[in-house]
Design an enzyme around this catalytic site. Structure first.
Site, short mmCIF file in Angstrom:
data_model
loop_
_atom_site.label_atom_id
_atom_site.label_comp_id
_atom_site.label_asym_id
_atom_site.label_seq_id
_atom_site.Cartn_x
_atom_site.Cartn_y
_atom_site.Cartn_z
N SER A 173 -41.76 86.11 5.48
CA SER A 173 -41.34 86.24 5.11
C SER A 173 -39.93 86.53 4.38
CB SER A 173 -42.60 86.43 4.12
OG SER A 173 -42.39 86.31 3.05
N ASP A 219 -45.94 76.34 2.17
CA ASP A 219 -46.25 77.71 1.15
C ASP A 219 -45.67 77.63 -0.44
OD1 ASP A 219 -44.20 79.98 0.79
OD2 ASP A 219 -43.51 79.63 2.77
N HIS A 251 -47.34 79.56 3.89
CA HIS A 251 -46.80 81.16 4.08
C HIS A 251 -46.99 81.87 5.57
CE1 HIS A 251 -43.68 83.84 3.19
NE2 HIS A 251 -44.36 84.66 2.79
O1 9J3 Z 1 -44.28 87.71 1.94
C1 9J3 Z 1 -43.05 88.53 2.20
O2 9J3 Z 1 -42.32 88.82 2.28
C2 9J3 Z 1 -42.94 87.52 0.91
C3 9J3 Z 1 -42.66 87.20 -0.39
C4 9J3 Z 1 -42.69 88.15 -1.92
O3 9J3 Z 1 -44.13 87.76 -2.30
O4 9J3 Z 1 -42.05 87.41 -2.45
C5 9J3 Z 1 -42.74 87.98 -4.48
C6 9J3 Z 1 -42.01 89.12 -4.58
#
Ligand code: 9J3
Ligand code: ZN
Length: 304
Positions: A173, A219, A251
């Site tokens: 992510s 995702d 995700h």
């Molecule tokens: O799981 C992550 O690192 C991701 C992203 C996320 O929720 O970004 C929103 C600000």
């Protein structure tokens, strides 16, 4: 063997030496031919580690190397939040390539821990890290991956087990977005593998590091249509690059042990960190859609 009269033994030795030199030169040419030929063998590649891979060896829960681990306190390092180093226990095979892996937003190294022993047992030094704060953004996570690699190669207890010219990055992510940032900042990195990456920057024409991106079809946090797919499409077309979209995945699929992620990550790291062409068979031709793969994209054959 040619015969020479005793009276010319000095000349005979000089001539023998010239023949020996010719024989050496001939052997070198034969060696070069083998090196550049289609079936490069173990002895040709100084970075190759472990036995010849099979489909089952890259899908297995563990590879051929027994693994040890070291906990690195955040208090003992600068530039990242500490972590855990997983490494092949034996020193019999010399040095290994190394990979740093960042977790995602709000997450800890525990969320990517399964990759530590999974990859290290195939013959890599693997550093799963914590970030300085769990809210750090991708740019910061990229800097922290590089700080972790610097710690690994310069200060860590396993620094002598690592080849500092063979380094890669992974992350989940925002950590995957961070792995793209790290590669952009340090083009000498040999491989990047972002896992369901998230980043506001959608275009990565600056990258020179062979990159394999994993997306997940379900995702909703980093949808492939606005993250993994544009990231892949924006990489240089001349770069060795690939995109694998996991089927029936979310995700958070990269947060638990996953055979599809493991087998293609291992193959990518071996192929580009170790220059180990024995793994090219798993990457090219591209994996076909299946129960676990929704689609795949990439260039084949690879050029670097
Ligand atoms: O799981 C992550 O690192 C991701 C992203 C996320 O929720 O970004 C929103 C600000
Ligand atoms: Zn960009």
């Amino acid at each position: 063997m040619q015969q020479f009269p005793h009276s010319t033994s000095g000349l005979r030795r000089r001539i023998s030496r010239r023949f020996a030199g010719l024989a050496t030169a001939t052997a070198a040419v034969v060696g070069l031919t083998t090196l550049t030929g289609p079936g490069a063998q173990a002895a040709d590649n100084p970075y190759e580690r472990g036995p010849a891979p099979t489909e089952s060896s890259i899908e297995a829960a563990r590879g051929p190397y027994a693994v040890s681990q070291i906990s690195v306190s955040s208090l003992s390092v600068r530039g990242f939040g500490g972590g855990t180093i997983y490494y092949p226990t034996s020193t019999a095979d010399g040095t290994f390539g190394a990979v740093a892996i960042s977790p995602g937003y709000t997450a800890y190294q525990s969320s990517i821990a399964w990759l530590g022993p999974r990859l290290a047992s195939q013959g890599f030094v693997v550093f799963t890290i914590d970030t300085n704060t769990t809210l750090d953004q991708p740019g910061s996570r990229g800097d922290q991956l590089l700080a972790a690699l610097d710690h690994l190669t310069q200060s860590s207890a396993v620094r002598n087990r690592i080849d500092g010219s063979r380094l890669g990055v992974m992350g989940h992510s925002m950590g995957g977005g961070g792995s793209l940032e790290a590669a952009k900042d340090r083009p000498s990195l040999q491989a990047a593998v972002p896992l369901t990456p998230w980043n506001l920057d959608k275009t990565w024409p600056e990258l020179r590091t062979p990159t394999l991106i994993f997306g997940a079809d379900g995702d909703t946090i980093a949808p492939v249509s606005s993250h993994s797919e544009p990231f892949y499409n924006g990489l240089p077309s001349a770069l060795d690059r690939a995109y694998i979209e996991l089927n029936n995945a979310t995700h958070f699929t990269p947060n638990t042990s996953n055979t599809t992620i493991a087998k293609y990550s291992i193959s990518w790291l071996k192929r580009f960190i170790d220059n180990d062409t024995r793994y090219e068979q798993f990457l090219c031709p591209l994996p076909r859609p299946s129960l676990t793969i929704e689609e795949s994209r990439g260039n084949c054959p690879h050029t670097s």
